[in-house]
Enzyme design. Structure first.
Site, PDB file in Angstrom:
ATOM      1  N   ASP A 172       0.806  -1.235   0.000  1.00  0.00           N
ATOM      2  CA  ASP A 172       0.000   0.000   0.000  1.00  0.00           C
ATOM      3  C   ASP A 172       0.834   1.279   0.000  1.00  0.00           C
ATOM      4  O   ASP A 172       0.306   2.370  -0.138  1.00  0.00           O
ATOM      5  CB  ASP A 172      -0.961   0.013   1.208  1.00  0.00           C
ATOM      6  CG  ASP A 172      -0.222  -0.181   2.550  1.00  0.00           C
ATOM      7  OD1 ASP A 172      -0.789  -0.833   3.442  1.00  0.00           O
ATOM      8  OD2 ASP A 172       0.924   0.308   2.690  1.00  0.00           O
ATOM      9  N   HIS A 178       6.836  -7.620  -1.580  1.00  0.00           N
ATOM     10  CA  HIS A 178       5.774  -8.107  -2.473  1.00  0.00           C
ATOM     11  C   HIS A 178       5.347  -7.091  -3.508  1.00  0.00           C
ATOM     12  O   HIS A 178       4.304  -7.243  -4.130  1.00  0.00           O
ATOM     13  CB  HIS A 178       4.567  -8.560  -1.640  1.00  0.00           C
ATOM     14  CG  HIS A 178       4.901  -9.650  -0.673  1.00  0.00           C
ATOM     15  ND1 HIS A 178       4.231  -9.824   0.521  1.00  0.00           N
ATOM     16  CD2 HIS A 178       5.852 -10.611  -0.690  1.00  0.00           C
ATOM     17  CE1 HIS A 178       4.738 -10.855   1.180  1.00  0.00           C
ATOM     18  NE2 HIS A 178       5.737 -11.348   0.470  1.00  0.00           N
TER      19      HIS A 178
HETATM   20  C1  BV8 Z   1       7.769 -17.790  -2.916  1.00  0.00           C
HETATM   21  C2  BV8 Z   1       1.058  -9.424  -2.673  1.00  0.00           C
HETATM   22  C3  BV8 Z   1       9.016 -19.422  -4.020  1.00  0.00           C
HETATM   23  C4  BV8 Z   1      -0.218  -9.726  -3.372  1.00  0.00           C
HETATM   24  C5  BV8 Z   1       1.418 -11.288  -1.146  1.00  0.00           C
HETATM   25  C6  BV8 Z   1       7.445 -22.473   2.298  1.00  0.00           C
HETATM   26  C7  BV8 Z   1       6.551 -23.078   3.149  1.00  0.00           C
HETATM   27  C8  BV8 Z   1       5.170 -22.975   2.937  1.00  0.00           C
HETATM   28  C9  BV8 Z   1       4.680 -22.267   1.830  1.00  0.00           C
HETATM   29  C10 BV8 Z   1       5.579 -21.681   0.977  1.00  0.00           C
HETATM   30  C11 BV8 Z   1       6.949 -21.783   1.208  1.00  0.00           C
HETATM   31  N1  BV8 Z   1       7.578 -21.093   0.194  1.00  0.00           N
HETATM   32  C12 BV8 Z   1       6.660 -20.614  -0.665  1.00  0.00           C
HETATM   33  C13 BV8 Z   1       5.421 -20.947  -0.205  1.00  0.00           C
HETATM   34  C14 BV8 Z   1       4.162 -20.605  -0.851  1.00  0.00           C
HETATM   35  C15 BV8 Z   1       3.677 -19.220  -0.464  1.00  0.00           C
HETATM   36  C16 BV8 Z   1       3.266 -19.169   0.976  1.00  0.00           C
HETATM   37  O1  BV8 Z   1       4.028 -18.748   1.824  1.00  0.00           O
HETATM   38  N2  BV8 Z   1       2.039 -19.571   1.205  1.00  0.00           N
HETATM   39  C17 BV8 Z   1       1.498 -19.475   2.552  1.00  0.00           C
HETATM   40  C18 BV8 Z   1       0.052 -19.002   2.473  1.00  0.00           C
HETATM   41  C19 BV8 Z   1       1.646 -20.816   3.220  1.00  0.00           C
HETATM   42  N3  BV8 Z   1       4.669 -18.204  -0.720  1.00  0.00           N
HETATM   43  C20 BV8 Z   1       4.830 -17.733  -1.950  1.00  0.00           C
HETATM   44  O2  BV8 Z   1       4.224 -18.168  -2.912  1.00  0.00           O
HETATM   45  C21 BV8 Z   1       5.849 -16.630  -2.119  1.00  0.00           C
HETATM   46  N4  BV8 Z   1       6.723 -17.001  -3.177  1.00  0.00           N
HETATM   47  O3  BV8 Z   1       8.111 -18.164  -1.840  1.00  0.00           O
HETATM   48  O4  BV8 Z   1       8.393 -18.147  -4.044  1.00  0.00           O
HETATM   49  C22 BV8 Z   1       9.160 -19.682  -5.441  1.00  0.00           C
HETATM   50  C23 BV8 Z   1      10.414 -19.602  -5.968  1.00  0.00           C
HETATM   51  C24 BV8 Z   1      10.563 -19.858  -7.291  1.00  0.00           C
HETATM   52  C25 BV8 Z   1       9.443 -20.179  -8.079  1.00  0.00           C
HETATM   53  C26 BV8 Z   1       8.176 -20.231  -7.535  1.00  0.00           C
HETATM   54  C27 BV8 Z   1       8.018 -19.963  -6.193  1.00  0.00           C
HETATM   55  C28 BV8 Z   1       5.183 -15.336  -2.529  1.00  0.00           C
HETATM   56  C29 BV8 Z   1       4.356 -14.819  -1.392  1.00  0.00           C
HETATM   57  C30 BV8 Z   1       3.865 -13.393  -1.724  1.00  0.00           C
HETATM   58  C31 BV8 Z   1       2.374 -13.402  -1.914  1.00  0.00           C
HETATM   59  N5  BV8 Z   1       1.898 -12.028  -2.088  1.00  0.00           N
HETATM   60  N6  BV8 Z   1       1.027 -10.026  -1.335  1.00  0.00           N
HETATM   61  C32 BV8 Z   1      -1.358  -8.977  -2.755  1.00  0.00           C
HETATM   62  O5  BV8 Z   1      -1.213  -8.367  -1.685  1.00  0.00           O
HETATM   63  O6  BV8 Z   1      -2.438  -8.986  -3.376  1.00  0.00           O
HETATM   64  S1  BV8 Z   1       1.351 -11.942   0.417  1.00  0.00           S
HETATM   65  C33 BV8 Z   1       0.144 -11.199   1.328  1.00  0.00           C
HETATM   66  O7  BV8 Z   1       0.180 -11.869   2.591  1.00  0.00           O
HETATM   67  C34 BV8 Z   1       0.359  -9.748   1.674  1.00  0.00           C
HETATM   68  O8  BV8 Z   1       1.559  -9.207   1.181  1.00  0.00           O
HETATM   69  C35 BV8 Z   1       0.410  -9.795   3.199  1.00  0.00           C
HETATM   70  O9  BV8 Z   1       1.143  -8.790   3.767  1.00  0.00           O
HETATM   71  C36 BV8 Z   1       1.048 -11.092   3.365  1.00  0.00           C
HETATM   72  C37 BV8 Z   1       1.174 -11.714   4.677  1.00  0.00           C
HETATM   73  O10 BV8 Z   1      -0.012 -11.535   5.382  1.00  0.00           O
HETATM   74  P1  BV8 Z   1       0.053 -10.578   6.656  1.00  0.00           P
HETATM   75  O11 BV8 Z   1       0.654  -9.293   6.242  1.00  0.00           O
HETATM   76  O12 BV8 Z   1       0.699 -11.299   7.774  1.00  0.00           O
HETATM   77  O13 BV8 Z   1      -1.475 -10.329   6.899  1.00  0.00           O
HETATM   78  P2  BV8 Z   1      -2.458 -11.236   7.759  1.00  0.00           P
HETATM   79  O14 BV8 Z   1      -3.843 -10.731   7.497  1.00  0.00           O
HETATM   80  O15 BV8 Z   1      -2.142 -12.682   7.537  1.00  0.00           O
HETATM   81  O16 BV8 Z   1      -2.061 -10.923   9.277  1.00  0.00           O
HETATM   82  C38 BV8 Z   1      -2.257  -9.623   9.803  1.00  0.00           C
HETATM   83  C39 BV8 Z   1      -1.803  -9.684  11.247  1.00  0.00           C
HETATM   84  O17 BV8 Z   1      -1.948  -8.385  11.795  1.00  0.00           O
HETATM   85  C40 BV8 Z   1      -2.653 -10.616  12.096  1.00  0.00           C
HETATM   86  O18 BV8 Z   1      -1.794 -11.426  12.895  1.00  0.00           O
HETATM   87  C41 BV8 Z   1      -3.470  -9.669  12.977  1.00  0.00           C
HETATM   88  O19 BV8 Z   1      -3.662 -10.193  14.285  1.00  0.00           O
HETATM   89  C42 BV8 Z   1      -2.574  -8.461  13.042  1.00  0.00           C
HETATM   90  N7  BV8 Z   1      -3.282  -7.196  13.238  1.00  0.00           N
HETATM   91  C43 BV8 Z   1      -4.502  -6.830  12.780  1.00  0.00           C
HETATM   92  N8  BV8 Z   1      -4.752  -5.546  13.144  1.00  0.00           N
HETATM   93  C44 BV8 Z   1      -3.654  -5.102  13.808  1.00  0.00           C
HETATM   94  C45 BV8 Z   1      -2.718  -6.148  13.870  1.00  0.00           C
HETATM   95  N9  BV8 Z   1      -1.517  -6.021  14.480  1.00  0.00           N
HETATM   96  C46 BV8 Z   1      -1.235  -4.831  15.032  1.00  0.00           C
HETATM   97  N10 BV8 Z   1      -2.075  -3.779  15.014  1.00  0.00           N
HETATM   98  C47 BV8 Z   1      -3.291  -3.878  14.419  1.00  0.00           C
HETATM   99  N11 BV8 Z   1      -4.117  -2.818  14.441  1.00  0.00           N
END
Ligand code: BV8
Length: 281
Positions: A116, A131
């Site tokens: 953002d 990202h």
């Molecule tokens: C890759 C852009 C390899 C798009 C995003 C190893 C193990 C397991 C899985 C994988 C692995 N390696 C790769 C994977 C697959 C995958 C992955 O990790 N999957 C997960 C779901 C298991 N990863 C990938 O595919 C990555 N690529 O590793 O490449 C590769 C190499 C060569 C060839 C092929 C592949 C790419 C990942 C990037 C994805 N794109 N964003 C878009 O935004 O539209 S990720 C997306 O999730 C956002 O960027 C976001 O930021 C990110 C993470 O989520 P969070 O930011 O943590 O948000 P979330 O809602 O989950 O949590 C918010 C937290 O805030 C909560 O805990 C909440 O309690 C807290 N909160 C809420 N309010 C507040 C607060 N805290 C404080 N104050 C508040 N007020």
């Protein structure tokens, strides 16, 4: 400075602030929770749904190939939401900390998963965008992946094309089904996609290299507003902990990283960070 409504464990607060003052290179990882108080929905919380989809279902090359109009509606809506959003106290506190570190001859690297650009809007300068950016576009190969031969570029035109005007509302029942020819294209007629890193896509090697260098040299690591489930960012805390570096978490709930953090401040980042970092915002 007005005390926040957050009730600190004073022993933990003082111990953390000693670590913060002694640190020479601080690395901070932020996620969607950092922008939650700016009104931007997080991924896995209540706001993580758009129409009947989880954001993670639409943030993939496959979803884009299957229905480019639907994916563009989703990203157009997010561009609309972010264009009306302002940085919150969490963003400003991190920018103020970076400024103080600079004055004290210390280093601060902000690694964000967010797309953002609110950290930049709040004045943070040393940022690694893991990202990409919601404001970038890029060409897509026929499988929907980012083309390797060019970096994404910024295009803040809103809407990007007339066909997206007024589209993307999360509550409507019917998708816009915009014809392919009316979706964003470059001047050579290539279909454009959002210039972000989707699930299943590798991160930019230059960006990964910068992050790796910061993680190898930091002496304090903070994780703020992330559930720590998305890799490779989710692996950063453990990687730094393996070097014996102290870890701190500021998060509304527990996360996958909580158990390895010496300092855990559970609550809203915008309420906690100004007092925790001893900055005025
Ligand atoms: C890759 C852009 C390899 C798009 C995003 C190893 C193990 C397991 C899985 C994988 C692995 N390696 C790769 C994977 C697959 C995958 C992955 O990790 N999957 C997960 C779901 C298991 N990863 C990938 O595919 C990555 N690529 O590793 O490449 C590769 C190499 C060569 C060839 C092929 C592949 C790419 C990942 C990037 C994805 N794109 N964003 C878009 O935004 O539209 S990720 C997306 O999730 C956002 O960027 C976001 O930021 C990110 C993470 O989520 P969070 O930011 O943590 O948000 P979330 O809602 O989950 O949590 C918010 C937290 O805030 C909560 O805990 C909440 O309690 C807290 N909160 C809420 N309010 C507040 C607060 N805290 C404080 N104050 C508040 N007020």
């Amino acid at each position: 400075m007005a005390a926040s409504s957050y009730r600190f464990d004073q022993t933990m607060l003082r111990s953390f602030q000693t670590s913060l003052n002694n640190a020479k290179h601080i690395v901070i990882l932020t996620g969607a929770g950092t922008s939650a108080e700016s009104g931007i929905p997080t991924f896995r919380g209540a706001g993580g749904l758009w129409r009947k989809y989880q954001a993670t279902e639409l943030a993939t090359p496959e979803a884009f190939v299957r229905d480019p109009s639907l994916v563009w509606e989703f990203y157009h809506w997010r561009r609309e939401v972010v264009s009306r959003s302002k940085p919150n106290k969490a963003h400003f506190a991190l920018a103020a900390l970076e400024k103080r570190c600079k004055e004290e001859g210390k280093k601060l690297t902000l690694i964000t998963q967010n797309i953002d650009r609110l950290h930049q809007a709040a004045g943070s300068k040393s940022i690694i965008e893991l990202h990409g950016s919601l404001w970038d576009v890029c060409s897509a190969d026929r499988h929907g992946y980012r083309s390797d031969d060019q970096k994404p570029w910024e295009d803040r035109t809103q809407p990007l094309v007339p066909a997206l005007q007024g589209q993307g509302a999360p509550t409507v029942k019917h998708h816009a089904n915009i014809p392919l020819k009316n979706l964003p294209h470059d001047s050579q007629g290539h279909l454009l996609r959002p210039g972000v890193v989707w699930f299943g896509e590798g991160l930019d090697p230059d960006v990964l290299g910068e992050a790796a260098e910061a993680l190898q040299t930091c002496d304090l690591f903070m994780t703020i507003g992330t559930s720590s489930v998305v890799y490779p960012a989710a692996g950063f805390a453990a990687q730094v902990a393996a070097r014996g570096v102290p870890l701190a978490e500021v998060n509304l709930d527990t996360s996958e990283a909580t158990d390895i953090c010496q300092y855990v401040f559970q609550g809203k980042a915008g309420e906690i960070l100004p007092e925790l970092l001893d900055v005025t915002v």
